[in-house]
Motif scaffolding. Structure first.
Motif, PDB file in Angstrom:
ATOM      1  N   SER A  10      18.831   2.643 -30.247  1.00  0.00           N
ATOM      2  CA  SER A  10      19.688   1.747 -31.044  1.00  0.00           C
ATOM      3  C   SER A  10      18.961   1.277 -32.299  1.00  0.00           C
ATOM      4  CB  SER A  10      20.182   0.558 -30.210  1.00  0.00           C
ATOM      5  OG  SER A  10      19.107  -0.264 -29.831  1.00  0.00           O
ATOM      6  N   CYS A  11      17.634   1.082 -32.203  1.00  0.00           N
ATOM      7  CA  CYS A  11      16.842   0.727 -33.389  1.00  0.00           C
ATOM      8  C   CYS A  11      16.850   1.886 -34.375  1.00  0.00           C
ATOM      9  CB  CYS A  11      15.405   0.397 -33.011  1.00  0.00           C
ATOM     10  SG  CYS A  11      15.186  -1.144 -32.105  1.00  0.00           S
ATOM     11  N   ARG A  12      16.756   3.096 -33.860  1.00  0.00           N
ATOM     12  CA  ARG A  12      16.770   4.293 -34.721  1.00  0.00           C
ATOM     13  C   ARG A  12      18.104   4.382 -35.470  1.00  0.00           C
ATOM     14  NH1 ARG A  12      14.616   9.143 -35.890  1.00  0.00           N
ATOM     15  NH2 ARG A  12      16.034  10.905 -36.120  1.00  0.00           N
ATOM     16  N   GLU A  13      19.195   4.132 -34.782  1.00  0.00           N
ATOM     17  CA  GLU A  13      20.523   4.178 -35.419  1.00  0.00           C
ATOM     18  C   GLU A  13      20.657   3.082 -36.479  1.00  0.00           C
ATOM     19  OE1 GLU A  13      23.002   6.428 -35.261  1.00  0.00           O
ATOM     20  OE2 GLU A  13      21.582   7.586 -34.062  1.00  0.00           O
ATOM     21  N   GLU A  14      20.136   1.904 -36.173  1.00  0.00           N
ATOM     22  CA  GLU A  14      20.180   0.812 -37.148  1.00  0.00           C
ATOM     23  C   GLU A  14      19.361   1.162 -38.388  1.00  0.00           C
ATOM     24  OE1 GLU A  14      19.050  -3.930 -37.630  1.00  0.00           O
ATOM     25  OE2 GLU A  14      18.807  -2.982 -35.663  1.00  0.00           O
ATOM     26  N   LEU A  15      18.194   1.746 -38.186  1.00  0.00           N
ATOM     27  CA  LEU A  15      17.341   2.142 -39.301  1.00  0.00           C
ATOM     28  C   LEU A  15      18.025   3.217 -40.147  1.00  0.00           C
ATOM     29  CD1 LEU A  15      14.740   2.070 -40.904  1.00  0.00           C
ATOM     30  CD2 LEU A  15      13.683   3.535 -39.164  1.00  0.00           C
ATOM     31  N   LEU A  16      18.632   4.192 -39.507  1.00  0.00           N
ATOM     32  CA  LEU A  16      19.342   5.241 -40.243  1.00  0.00           C
ATOM     33  C   LEU A  16      20.473   4.638 -41.075  1.00  0.00           C
ATOM     34  CD1 LEU A  16      19.835   8.197 -40.964  1.00  0.00           C
ATOM     35  CD2 LEU A  16      21.149   8.416 -38.843  1.00  0.00           C
ATOM     36  N   SER A  17      21.193   3.694 -40.513  1.00  0.00           N
ATOM     37  CA  SER A  17      22.276   3.033 -41.253  1.00  0.00           C
ATOM     38  C   SER A  17      21.741   2.266 -42.460  1.00  0.00           C
ATOM     39  CB  SER A  17      23.061   2.091 -40.337  1.00  0.00           C
ATOM     40  OG  SER A  17      23.751   2.834 -39.357  1.00  0.00           O
ATOM     41  N   LEU A  18      20.620   1.561 -42.281  1.00  0.00           N
ATOM     42  CA  LEU A  18      20.008   0.834 -43.399  1.00  0.00           C
ATOM     43  C   LEU A  18      19.595   1.790 -44.515  1.00  0.00           C
ATOM     44  CD1 LEU A  18      17.662  -1.844 -41.768  1.00  0.00           C
ATOM     45  CD2 LEU A  18      19.659  -2.257 -43.208  1.00  0.00           C
ATOM     46  N   LEU A  19      18.982   2.911 -44.139  1.00  0.00           N
ATOM     47  CA  LEU A  19      18.563   3.896 -45.142  1.00  0.00           C
ATOM     48  C   LEU A  19      19.772   4.478 -45.869  1.00  0.00           C
ATOM     49  CD1 LEU A  19      15.788   5.697 -43.073  1.00  0.00           C
ATOM     50  CD2 LEU A  19      15.418   4.341 -45.146  1.00  0.00           C
ATOM     51  N   ALA A  20      20.817   4.789 -45.123  1.00  0.00           N
ATOM     52  CA  ALA A  20      22.021   5.375 -45.722  1.00  0.00           C
ATOM     53  C   ALA A  20      22.687   4.398 -46.684  1.00  0.00           C
ATOM     54  CB  ALA A  20      22.993   5.802 -44.626  1.00  0.00           C
ATOM     55  N   LYS A  21      22.681   3.119 -46.314  1.00  0.00           N
ATOM     56  CA  LYS A  21      23.354   2.097 -47.122  1.00  0.00           C
ATOM     57  C   LYS A  21      22.506   1.631 -48.310  1.00  0.00           C
ATOM     58  CE  LYS A  21      23.801  -2.206 -45.444  1.00  0.00           C
ATOM     59  NZ  LYS A  21      23.264  -3.188 -46.365  1.00  0.00           N
ATOM     60  N   ASP A  22      21.219   1.413 -48.080  1.00  0.00           N
ATOM     61  CA  ASP A  22      20.383   0.757 -49.083  1.00  0.00           C
ATOM     62  C   ASP A  22      19.394   1.665 -49.815  1.00  0.00           C
ATOM     63  OD1 ASP A  22      21.631  -1.627 -48.393  1.00  0.00           O
ATOM     64  OD2 ASP A  22      20.088  -2.156 -46.926  1.00  0.00           O
ATOM     65  N   ALA A  23      19.108   2.853 -49.269  1.00  0.00           N
ATOM     66  CA  ALA A  23      18.083   3.708 -49.875  1.00  0.00           C
ATOM     67  C   ALA A  23      18.637   4.987 -50.492  1.00  0.00           C
ATOM     68  CB  ALA A  23      17.032   4.081 -48.826  1.00  0.00           C
TER      69      ALA A  23
END
Length: 194
Positions: A10-23
């Protein structure tokens, strides 16, 4: 995974979402390598946010070799990463220091290339990178560390753009470990786009 098991799916999915949205951005870009691309990834908005750095640090820590005594990376992209991973290691009762590799030797004082608590010569160090395209920044850090007498076998990156960096690493006797591939981040960005 090589280290901490604190990082969950779940942390991995959250990190992927942050990267997709903000990076991640889609458009017409010229990369630092000089190449043109429709995909741009700047991880600093994630690595310089509290939650983003927390997730990145735990994720990267899980990929750092257990016999590494330090993590290092070329300034500026790796600065928050090496600091965050060293802190995450300490919170998980693991001894791991952070080193920052300058882009050029300090022009005064000791003229050092490396900043941080220097380990004994021959010690293993894992190099950290935010984005790998051609591998040039990572190799510059590796070269400096090896010239100082350290053993470097692995580079851990947040995003591999899959544009030859892995091959360049292999030719230099390095293993490239990527948290995500560019296609993963781009796909996620499409999924969450409004």
């Amino acid at each position: 995974m090589s280290g901490s098991s604190v990082f969950t799916q779940s942390c991995r999915e959250e990190l992927l979402s942050l990267l997709a949205k903000d990076a991640y951005r889609f458009g017409d870009f010229t990369l630092s390598s000089g190449r043109k691309s429709q995909h741009y990834v700047n991880c600093k908005p994630v690595s310089l946010s509290g939650r983003g750095l927390c997730l990145l640090s735990l994720s990267i820590l899980s990929e750092v070799e257990l016999d590494s005594v330090a993590v290092a990376g070329l300034t500026l992209g790796a600065d928050p990463l090496v600091s965050g991973v060293a802190m995450a290691a300490a919170q998980n009762n693991r001894s791991l220091n952070a080193l920052i590799v300058r882009k050029e030797a300090k022009g005064h004082g000791t003229a050092d290339w490396l900043e941080g608590p220097l380990p004994e010569k021959g010690s293993k160090i894992t190099v950290l990178e935010d984005v790998v395209t051609t591998g040039g920044s990572s190799l510059k850090a590796v070269k400096q560390l090896r010239e100082e007498g350290y053993k470097v076998e692995r580079v851990v990156t947040i995003v591999d753009r899959e544009e030859g960096g892995n091959d360049v690493m292999n030719q230099s006797g390095l293993e490239l470990v990527s948290l995500f591939l560019l296609k993963d981040v781009a796909k996620k960005a499409k999924e969450i786009a409004p």
